[in-house]
Design a protein around this motif. Structure first.
Motif, PDB file in Angstrom:
ATOM      1  N   ALA A  15       0.838  -1.207   0.000  1.00 42.82           N
ATOM      2  CA  ALA A  15       0.000   0.000   0.000  1.00 42.82           C
ATOM      3  C   ALA A  15       0.870   1.252   0.000  1.00 42.82           C
ATOM      4  CB  ALA A  15      -0.941  -0.004   1.205  1.00 42.82           C
ATOM      5  N   ASP A  16       1.956   1.223   0.782  1.00 41.05           N
ATOM      6  CA  ASP A  16       2.888   2.366   0.804  1.00 41.05           C
ATOM      7  C   ASP A  16       3.427   2.627  -0.608  1.00 41.05           C
ATOM      8  OD1 ASP A  16       2.631   2.382   3.568  1.00 41.05           O
ATOM      9  OD2 ASP A  16       4.581   1.443   3.954  1.00 41.05           O
ATOM     10  N   LEU A  17       3.908   1.533  -1.235  1.00 34.56           N
ATOM     11  CA  LEU A  17       4.513   1.677  -2.556  1.00 34.56           C
ATOM     12  C   LEU A  17       3.482   2.095  -3.607  1.00 34.56           C
ATOM     13  CD1 LEU A  17       6.890  -1.434  -2.416  1.00 34.56           C
ATOM     14  CD2 LEU A  17       7.597   0.965  -2.456  1.00 34.56           C
ATOM     15  N   ALA A  18       2.271   1.582  -3.471  1.00 33.29           N
ATOM     16  CA  ALA A  18       1.220   1.950  -4.429  1.00 33.29           C
ATOM     17  C   ALA A  18       0.903   3.441  -4.317  1.00 33.29           C
ATOM     18  CB  ALA A  18      -0.037   1.112  -4.184  1.00 33.29           C
ATOM     19  N   LEU A  19       0.892   3.948  -3.089  1.00 38.84           N
ATOM     20  CA  LEU A  19       0.635   5.384  -2.885  1.00 38.84           C
ATOM     21  C   LEU A  19       1.731   6.216  -3.548  1.00 38.84           C
ATOM     22  CD1 LEU A  19      -0.783   7.819  -1.526  1.00 38.84           C
ATOM     23  CD2 LEU A  19       0.677   7.415   0.465  1.00 38.84           C
ATOM     24  N   MET A  20       2.993   5.826  -3.296  1.00 41.00           N
ATOM     25  CA  MET A  20       4.117   6.562  -3.886  1.00 41.00           C
ATOM     26  C   MET A  20       4.003   6.564  -5.403  1.00 41.00           C
ATOM     27  SD  MET A  20       7.301   5.004  -1.722  1.00 41.00           S
ATOM     28  CE  MET A  20       7.248   4.895   0.071  1.00 41.00           C
ATOM     29  N   ARG A  21       3.675   5.402  -5.962  1.00 42.40           N
ATOM     30  CA  ARG A  21       3.585   5.257  -7.405  1.00 42.40           C
ATOM     31  C   ARG A  21       2.452   6.105  -7.970  1.00 42.40           C
ATOM     32  NH1 ARG A  21       5.243   0.602 -10.350  1.00 42.40           N
ATOM     33  NH2 ARG A  21       5.346   1.219 -12.526  1.00 42.40           N
ATOM     34  N   ARG A  22       1.316   6.153  -7.248  1.00 48.31           N
ATOM     35  CA  ARG A  22       0.202   6.987  -7.725  1.00 48.31           C
ATOM     36  C   ARG A  22       0.605   8.462  -7.739  1.00 48.31           C
ATOM     37  NH1 ARG A  22      -3.287   3.964  -4.340  1.00 48.31           N
ATOM     38  NH2 ARG A  22      -3.745   5.737  -3.008  1.00 48.31           N
ATOM     39  N   ILE A  23       1.348   8.875  -6.696  1.00 50.73           N
ATOM     40  CA  ILE A  23       1.773  10.279  -6.650  1.00 50.73           C
ATOM     41  C   ILE A  23       2.795  10.549  -7.749  1.00 50.73           C
ATOM     42  CG2 ILE A  23       2.984  11.993  -5.235  1.00 50.73           C
ATOM     43  CD1 ILE A  23       1.578  10.723  -2.792  1.00 50.73           C
ATOM     44  N   ARG A  24       3.713   9.610  -7.924  1.00 48.76           N
ATOM     45  CA  ARG A  24       4.686   9.746  -9.004  1.00 48.76           C
ATOM     46  C   ARG A  24       3.965   9.935 -10.347  1.00 48.76           C
ATOM     47  NH1 ARG A  24       8.861   9.569 -12.976  1.00 48.76           N
ATOM     48  NH2 ARG A  24       9.690   7.477 -13.212  1.00 48.76           N
ATOM     49  N   ARG A  25       2.924   9.137 -10.598  1.00 46.69           N
ATOM     50  CA  ARG A  25       2.214   9.224 -11.877  1.00 46.69           C
ATOM     51  C   ARG A  25       1.386  10.493 -11.998  1.00 46.69           C
ATOM     52  NH1 ARG A  25       0.514   2.970 -13.101  1.00 46.69           N
ATOM     53  NH2 ARG A  25       2.576   2.365 -13.815  1.00 46.69           N
ATOM     54  N   ALA A  26       0.952  11.023 -10.840  1.00 45.01           N
ATOM     55  CA  ALA A  26       0.221  12.296 -10.895  1.00 45.01           C
ATOM     56  C   ALA A  26       1.155  13.402 -11.363  1.00 45.01           C
ATOM     57  CB  ALA A  26      -0.360  12.636  -9.519  1.00 45.01           C
ATOM     58  N   VAL A  27       2.438  13.282 -11.017  1.00 48.70           N
ATOM     59  CA  VAL A  27       3.419  14.294 -11.402  1.00 48.70           C
ATOM     60  C   VAL A  27       3.979  13.983 -12.789  1.00 48.70           C
ATOM     61  CG1 VAL A  27       5.607  15.379 -10.756  1.00 48.70           C
ATOM     62  CG2 VAL A  27       3.996  14.682  -8.969  1.00 48.70           C
ATOM     63  N   ASP A  28       4.150  12.713 -13.095  1.00 48.31           N
ATOM     64  CA  ASP A  28       4.806  12.278 -14.344  1.00 48.31           C
ATOM     65  C   ASP A  28       4.014  11.119 -14.930  1.00 48.31           C
ATOM     66  OD1 ASP A  28       6.487  11.511 -16.365  1.00 48.31           O
ATOM     67  OD2 ASP A  28       8.176  10.980 -15.081  1.00 48.31           O
TER      68      ASP A  28
END
Lengths: 480, 480
Positions: free
Chosen positions: A431-444
């Motif tokens: 869940a931690d990693l999925a959150l980071m990845r979602r934020i990463r994709r929101a930016v890029d």
């Protein structure tokens, strides 16, 4: 030249668009020497507008890119992906503003860390974060990896000294993160960028906080007959309420190496050396020095030296700063590891590392920012002996897992990069990693910015063997 | 009861699911009294599992929600949206762990700020951030708004004292942000949550850093015949290299009010009072006190008092802490504003506020965290005089724009909430706001968590007149 590269040629003159294999070689690796990858090309922008145009080109052609300063990353953070673009920022190296009254410097990303302090020196100011690479590493890279250093104990890492950044997002938009005021609005957006390892865009202007140069230093070298006593001394200093500028420990192997290399005059029979440095205004440092003297006296040190002048101070630090490279004298090869444990678990961590060292039959030298709990074990091996590199890597992995199990971290200051992404699931849940990845994709959204770093299930094509590049599949990729 | 509410009734017993108008009234407003909104219902979870189930219910029915502690928000941050759900966290108020050796406390979000220090006191420890609301405000709310206080000059805001948080995301996933170690991995994910005003989820466990209680305080009260001199004294203290625990300024009107209310014994003829407090280990504080004495003596203060004991210290702080409410004695009504300017621009800001005060014909009392550049102008008006509230609000707006134009911020510690979202475009570009919004949506795709706060073009339905609620449109909304 293929059509896509021709477009780049309209942004850059030939001397700032490198495509020949010989020109690309220096950009195929960084300070983590285990990895290499050939980029498609290297561009050397000189203006923000060129950066924006380049990002636009990458977005249109879906070419992953990495921004790079001096390439001193120890985690492979500045490596290109095969067929990606390297954006070399060393030419964006201007000091844009230095305001002694506000105590800020505004620099471009290619400005060298140590040059900030040099520029501020005439005003009695300096820039605090001091990674060992500071004579060559750039502020852009320091931001990307939230660099620390020996003197970050008192004042914190890069994130504590960056007030603002103008960033070109992977979407090509320009945003201003942070502000010069001490209290911000809402979430720490700048804190999301600092330490993001290049995954969230490229800083093109950085506002740094300057501090008054300490009026006085008080540098103590204490020798112990065990690592444990040195570790306990660190805990005792912290418990006393003192906050030194730096607190460093070197073990016997590191002492031996440093002494052989630079003749710092360290006590050679010590099992561990502790360096504690107080810094600040003279009256406070003098009061603290008396206090520290009492704590060290009670800590079981069998020898205590206090630097009497700047030369003696420099000599003490020379040994410490030389320790990494000096280890090269003891062994043909070594791995530098970087992990963190809660300060109170230092003693336990060191005992366990010693046990692992014996189990693997590989010597480990320990040099570390003890005040932060930031360990830098140097694992000695001989690359010519079959299997020793793999053994050294396995031992390094065990040390990282140990750090996590003690409530610490897989990296203190070198970053995740290529090197440690496989360890991310040891520290973070799905869940931690999925959150980071979602934020990463929101930016890029296309995950182009420094693709292949930090996240364990990387979106990047495998570095070797060479996977087909999107441009190659489309028939437009440039080949010699 | 409608089917959607019946589902909630399967999670909560009736005494923890409030739906009657009389029960809802206390949740219709917070400490920003200008706004009111009637929620659909209030739930009072006691466990993390209940929070997860509630978030799931909100996601299924697309009901916006706000998590709420004691409702002390001064920016309307804990207001519900009309027809939304209030998740009252006051029952999740347990101290889960207190580790004096590691100097951490782990608490639930409804735990009261001051109770952390009370629990830590037997071990000689305390929790540093001290908002004026600390006897009643909760840690969950402190996190959401990154609360500060008079003593945050030396040690920073809430974000500097939160080591980790277990958060229920708007998607219902549970993540662990931050860690106990001093150095983290990658971006500051926890920093993205702290100060996010409830837009990124609900903290259900918070790990706080505890500090050793200062051994000694040295509290100085200096009286000046102008605000400018007091402001310059603050700059001189900072330039001297001293880092006091607190540095506060009160102007004449604030002094008058405080004196009338609590008889602090302040010099009544002063145009400005400066309170400077040193704190730490006795030897250092004594050395610093001598240093500070020299700086204050040179600053043009016409009277200087030093607290000789704890009682005198308490008296000095009593006046300062009473100043806000005491202003109520001078005027039927007042607005508390919260803005930040770079410390070096304090004098300029105060002169300009005085000019605005004369222009609008409204008195302004100034009480502020001078060391941080955090202004708290209190704008005095009479709500019974037609148009005065509007004039006061217009003046408040001018002060915020002044802060931004001087390179500062529209809020230092009260947050954006409902009150200041209209000012966000004065501080942030469209690209800045678009980035924030994209990240918000990556965390909360339906923008349900504290909908209507922070962002200027809010996704929330207008608070008044009552817009139709999604559940109402679907024919399932509960009505009396």
């Amino acid at each position: 030249m293929n059509p896509a590269l021709s477009e780049l040629g309209r942004i850059y003159p030939p001397e700032r668009l490198l495509v020949q294999p010989g020109q690309l070689v220096p950009y195929e690796s960084d300070a983590l020497t285990a990895f290499r990858a050939r980029p498609l090309a290297v561009v050397l922008p000189e203006t923000t507008d060129e950066v924006v145009q380049t990002i636009g080109w990458c977005a249109r052609h879906k070419v992953p890119y990495v921004a790079r300063g001096s390439g001193t990353s120890l985690s492979g953070g500045s490596l290109p992906v095969e067929g990606g673009l390297v954006i070399g920022l060393n030419r964006m190296n201007k000091l844009l503003r230095l305001d002694p009254a506000e105590r800020v410097a505004v620099v471009q990303p290619g400005f060298i860390n140590l040059e900030v302090s040099n520029a501020a020196a005439p005003y009695g100011l300096y820039y605090a974060p001091d990674p060992s690479s500071q004579p060559v590493s750039t502020i852009g890279g320091n931001l990307a990896f939230n660099s620390g250093g020996a003197h970050c104990l008192k004042y914190g890492m890069t994130s504590n000294h960056v007030l603002g950044a103008k960033v070109v997002l992977p979407t090509g938009e320009i945003v201003e993160l942070g502000s010069q005021s001490l209290e911000g609005v809402g979430p720490d957006w700048l804190g999301l960028f600092v330490g993001s390892e290049g995954l969230m865009g490229i800083a093109v202007e950085v506002t740094l906080r300057l501090l008054p140069k300490p009026e006085k230093y008080h540098t103590v070298l204490a020798a112990y007959d065990s690592l444990e006593k040195a570790g306990n001394a660190v805990a005792a200093v912290v418990a006393s309420g003192l906050l030194p500028g730096a607190m460093e420990i070197m073990d016997h192997l590191a002492i031996e190496a440093a002494e052989a290399a630079v003749k710092a005059g360290y006590p050679m029979d010590a099992r561990a050396l502790l360096i504690v440095e107080l810094e600040g205004e003279a009256p406070e440092v003098e009061a603290e020095a008396r206090h520290l003297g009492d704590v060290i006296a009670a800590s079981g040190a069998y020898e205590v030296r206090v630097a009497r002048d700047a030369d003696e101070r420099a000599k003490i630090w020379k040994g410490r700063k030389a320790a990494f490279s000096a280890v090269g004298r003891l062994s043909p090869d070594y791995l530098v590891q970087d992990g963190v444990v809660p300060r109170s678990k230092l003693g336990q961590a060191l005992l366990e590392i010693e046990r692992l060292s014996q189990q693997y039959g590989l010597r480990v030298a320990n040099v570390f920012h003890a005040g932060d709990g930031n360990l830098h074990p140097l694992i000695l091996y001989d690359g010519k002996v079959k299997g020793q590199l793999e053994q050294a890597e396995a031992l390094a992995g065990e040390i990282l897992k140990l750090c996590v199990s003690l409530g610490g971290s897989i990296t203190g200051e070198h970053g995740v990069g290529m090197e440690k992404k496989a360890y991310m699931p040891a520290m973070f849940s799905q869940a931690d990693l999925a959150l980071m990845r979602r934020i990463r994709r929101a930016v890029d959204p296309d995950e182009l910015a420094n693709r292949g770093k930090m996240f364990p299930h990387s979106e990047a094509p495998a570095l070797t063997p060479h996977g087909p590049h999107p441009l190659e599949k489309a028939g437009v990729i440039w080949r010699e």
